[in-house]
Scaffold this motif. Structure first.
Motif, PDB file in Angstrom:
ATOM      1  N   GLU A 134       0.836  -1.207   0.000  1.00  0.00           N
ATOM      2  CA  GLU A 134       0.000   0.000   0.000  1.00  0.00           C
ATOM      3  C   GLU A 134       0.867   1.251   0.000  1.00  0.00           C
ATOM      4  N   GLY A 137       3.309   1.056  -3.629  1.00  0.00           N
ATOM      5  CA  GLY A 137       2.659   0.885  -4.916  1.00  0.00           C
ATOM      6  C   GLY A 137       2.261   2.216  -5.546  1.00  0.00           C
ATOM      7  N   LYS A 139      -0.040   2.592  -7.909  1.00  0.00           N
ATOM      8  CA  LYS A 139      -1.519   2.552  -8.036  1.00  0.00           C
ATOM      9  C   LYS A 139      -2.016   3.411  -9.202  1.00  0.00           C
ATOM     10  N   SER A 174      -1.768  -7.479  -2.884  1.00  0.00           N
ATOM     11  CA  SER A 174      -0.453  -6.940  -2.533  1.00  0.00           C
ATOM     12  C   SER A 174       0.477  -6.939  -3.738  1.00  0.00           C
ATOM     13  N   LEU A 177      -0.609  -4.251  -6.209  1.00  0.00           N
ATOM     14  CA  LEU A 177      -0.196  -2.909  -5.797  1.00  0.00           C
ATOM     15  C   LEU A 177       1.297  -2.706  -6.010  1.00  0.00           C
ATOM     16  N   TYR A 181      -0.549  -1.453 -10.022  1.00  0.00           N
ATOM     17  CA  TYR A 181      -1.937  -1.395 -10.465  1.00  0.00           C
ATOM     18  C   TYR A 181      -2.805  -0.619  -9.476  1.00  0.00           C
ATOM     19  N   GLU A 182      -3.868  -0.043 -10.004  1.00  0.00           N
ATOM     20  CA  GLU A 182      -4.833   0.669  -9.175  1.00  0.00           C
ATOM     21  C   GLU A 182      -5.452  -0.288  -8.162  1.00  0.00           C
ATOM     22  N   ARG A 183      -5.858   0.234  -7.011  1.00  0.00           N
ATOM     23  CA  ARG A 183      -6.462  -0.618  -5.989  1.00  0.00           C
ATOM     24  C   ARG A 183      -7.650  -1.400  -6.538  1.00  0.00           C
ATOM     25  N   ALA A 186      -6.545  -4.102  -9.065  1.00  0.00           N
ATOM     26  CA  ALA A 186      -5.920  -5.245  -8.403  1.00  0.00           C
ATOM     27  C   ALA A 186      -6.966  -6.100  -7.688  1.00  0.00           C
ATOM     28  N   SER A 247      -7.737   3.409   1.422  1.00  0.00           N
ATOM     29  CA  SER A 247      -6.580   2.523   1.409  1.00  0.00           C
ATOM     30  C   SER A 247      -6.885   1.222   2.161  1.00  0.00           C
ATOM     31  N   TYR A 248      -5.933   0.294   2.096  1.00  0.00           N
ATOM     32  CA  TYR A 248      -6.056  -0.985   2.782  1.00  0.00           C
ATOM     33  C   TYR A 248      -5.504  -0.945   4.204  1.00  0.00           C
TER      34      TYR A 248
END
Length: 277
Positions: A134, A137, A139, A174, A177, A181-183, A186, A247-248
């Motif tokens: 996170e 990445g 993203k 994971s 990211l 790649y975008e959230r 992914a 976010s994650y």
């Protein structure tokens, strides 16, 4: 009683399968916390079919587009220029690592890996990996930018989820990211990539349910699977909306906290490290 337990575990499965917090870990931890016998690896694999049916329903247009495009490509050279042809192959190739390793490591997965000390450690370890992904990445890449190399790497990441506590979606997301790649891209690809492996594993394990050791039996398992389907459908919709703007990080903190609590309870003798196969 088995029916009520299976309903609750179906809810747990539906809530945790798509969130990057490991459904297999929760299905091992929750029964111990409530003083129940472990439902077993076979139950875990079969009830996951419910959540994958939710994926099939939610993404049926994507699946139809990719599947029909891939079939057309088998018979038409012109159709092989379409993105659906490439995406179909990416999902096939990305599914191979988890299928092959799942068959080779079946005994380890069903027994040695199903240990709460190990599972708690994986919750924390994979939480740190997700947090790092996170953070570093970029993203920025849409799913249309997926390459053969990235598809293989995402497939290898998904294979890590054979270890309870890792999380199939968590590992794949994971890697997505980390690859930039975008959230949402992914997350969406993680759902699609999981379909062949999870449905295949569930069907393969159906033979172990009737009368299987520590299994709840056929009817409770089917009920738990149905509950997981309904709950999972709602969670898919919520998560895709959530990651488009957030976010994650909350899931990272939850994984680390849960893993730490389980380790403390194990050290105090409140939980038993061994989990039945």
């Amino acid at each position: 009683m088995d029916l009520l337990r299976s309903v609750l575990l179906g809810i747990v499965q539906g809530l945790t399968e798509f969130l990057p917090i490991s459904s297999s870990a929760h299905l091992a931890i929750v029964p111990q916390l409530l003083g129940w016998e472990d439902p077993g690896a076979a139950y875990t694999a079969v009830v996951q079919i419910g959540t994958e049916l939710a994926v099939l329903l939610y993404f049926w247009r994507d699946i139809w587009t990719i599947g029909s495009g891939w079939v057309r490509g088998v018979f038409s050279r012109a159709a092989r220029q379409a993105p659906e042809w490439r995406m179909g192959w990416f999902i096939i190739v990305g599914s191979l690592p988890i299928v092959l390793l799942g068959l080779l490591l079946e005994d380890l997965i069903d027994r040695e890996f199903r240990n709460l000390w190990f599972i708690a450690s994986m919750l924390i370890g994979m939480g740190l990996v997700l947090g790092l992904a996170e953070r570093i990445g970029r993203k920025t890449k849409p799913i249309d930018d997926l390459s053969a190399r990235d598809a293989i790497l995402l497939g290898l990441a998904q294979a890590c989820a054979l270890v309870p506590g890792v999380s199939r979606s968590g590992a794949t997301i994971s890697m997505g990211l980390i690859l930039g790649y975008e959230r949402q891209a992914a997350t969406r690809y993680a759902f699609l990539l999981a379909i062949p492996a999870v449905v295949g594993a569930g069907v393969y394990k159906l033979k172990d349910i009737p009368g299987g050791e520590n299994a709840y039996g056929t009817v409770p398992t089917l009920v738990g699977t149905a509950v997981a389907f309904v709950v999972g459908l709602a969670v898919i919709h919520w998560l895709l909306q959530y990651v488009s703007k957030n976010s994650y990080t909350p899931f990272v903190l939850y994984r680390i906290a849960l893993g730490a609590v389980v380790l403390v309870l194990l050290s105090a003798g409140i939980l038993n490290g061994a989990v039945a196969a």
